[in-house]
Enzyme design. Structure first.
Site, mmCIF file in Angstrom:
data_model
loop_
_atom_site.group_PDB
_atom_site.id
_atom_site.type_symbol
_atom_site.label_atom_id
_atom_site.label_comp_id
_atom_site.label_asym_id
_atom_site.label_seq_id
_atom_site.Cartn_x
_atom_site.Cartn_y
_atom_site.Cartn_z
ATOM 1 N N CYS A 188 133.315 52.036 92.111
ATOM 2 C CA CYS A 188 134.753 52.260 92.212
ATOM 3 C C CYS A 188 135.570 50.976 92.407
ATOM 4 O O CYS A 188 135.782 50.214 91.464
ATOM 5 C CB CYS A 188 135.015 53.278 93.318
ATOM 6 S SG CYS A 188 136.584 54.170 93.144
ATOM 7 N N GLU A 191 130.761 58.807 92.372
ATOM 8 C CA GLU A 191 130.695 58.295 93.739
ATOM 9 C C GLU A 191 130.687 59.430 94.766
ATOM 10 O O GLU A 191 131.409 60.417 94.617
ATOM 11 C CB GLU A 191 131.900 57.382 93.979
ATOM 12 C CG GLU A 191 131.954 56.748 95.352
ATOM 13 C CD GLU A 191 133.179 55.875 95.548
ATOM 14 O OE1 GLU A 191 133.175 55.064 96.495
ATOM 15 O OE2 GLU A 191 134.147 55.987 94.764
ATOM 16 N N LYS A 244 127.915 49.595 98.172
ATOM 17 C CA LYS A 244 129.245 49.126 97.769
ATOM 18 C C LYS A 244 129.685 47.915 98.580
ATOM 19 O O LYS A 244 129.693 47.949 99.813
ATOM 20 C CB LYS A 244 130.232 50.282 97.947
ATOM 21 C CG LYS A 244 131.622 50.054 97.379
ATOM 22 C CD LYS A 244 132.437 51.347 97.533
ATOM 23 C CE LYS A 244 133.790 51.257 96.889
ATOM 24 N NZ LYS A 244 134.527 52.551 96.994
#
Length: 258
Positions: free
Chosen positions: A144, A43, A110
């Protein structure tokens, strides 16, 4: 169908894209010497969590050009971790997916922003799934904090994903959560999990490393340590359907009740 996967567990230099491009290039070249089919980055690998300076640092086109060149030159598919992606006044945490011919086939931004690291103060959440196709097979990518939301992961699997690629900057103090969540996501979805975390530290966090490749039974095929390294393993996509036939959880679901 078998694929050789390499996770580039980078020690990301805070706020220095040029240094990070050099690290990524070195690690990509090393991974390709071992015959990788797919390379996965962590990331925010170009900048780290230098969120305050993202308006000056965000340059997804530079990252995509670099990844396209790497894909074509090395004949590899690239799961491009995530990079800061500026669109007008908004900045997204976005994962570009590159085929080995250099085509940008998907970009996932995300969905779940992590407030403990102030993401919501600097970033906008995405509104698309992480589904994409490579080699005529269906995969998905998430970033994540997304792995803490099993209903989001399950949506991708119900739509055909056989492998879930995870790119992260997961802190060391929650390493136990990282391992437990990833193994659980593999077991409950009967899919491969390929999770690439970063190593090292920034001014606020020590990161966990421990990138992992997990099979559809929840068995850890390969796991990195804390430091910078390339984690490699071979996966066999045919195992996904074998596991799903052995314990047919998708046939036994009761979606009317949940």
């Amino acid at each position: 169908m078998k694929l050789n996967i390499s996770c580039l567990q980078m020690d990301i230099t805070f706020g220095d894209p040029q240094a990070n491009f050099e690290t990524a290039n070195r690690m990509i070249m090393d991974a390709c010497l071992s015959g990788s089919d797919i390379i996965v980055l962590p990331e925010l690998w170009t900048t780290g969590y230098d969120l305050q300076n993202l308006p000056q640092l965000a340059n997804i086109q530079e990252a995509i050009s670099f990844l396209q060149d790497s894909a074509v030159k090395n004949d590899i598919h690239i799961i491009g971790g995530s990079v800061a992606n500026q669109n007008g006044q908004d900045i997204y945490n976005s994962m570009p997916i590159l085929a080995k011919d250099g085509q940008l086939i998907h970009t996932y931004s995300k969905l779940h922003l992590f407030k403990l690291m102030d993401e919501h103060l600097y970033l906008k959440d995405g509104h698309d799934t992480g589904l994409f196709s490579l080699e005529d097979r269906t995969f998905a990518g998430v970033i994540c904090y997304d792995i803490r939301f099993p209903e989001w992961i399950r949506r991708h699997v119900l739509e055909g994903a056989e492998v879930l690629f995870v790119s992260a900057e997961w802190p060391l103090k929650r390493l136990d959560h990282w391992r437990a969540l990833l193994i659980a996501r593999a077991i409950e979805n009967q899919c491969y999990i390929v999770a690439c975390n970063r190593s090292g530290s920034d001014p606020n966090n020590q990161f966990a490393g421990h990138s992992m490749i997990i099979d559809p039974w929840g068995q850890v095929i390969a796991e990195a340590g804390l430091g910078e390294q390339i984690l490699q393993a071979e996966i066999d996509l045919d195992q996904v359907q074998q596991v799903r036939k052995t314990i047919p959880i998708f046939l036994d679901r009761k979606p009317d009740f949940y």
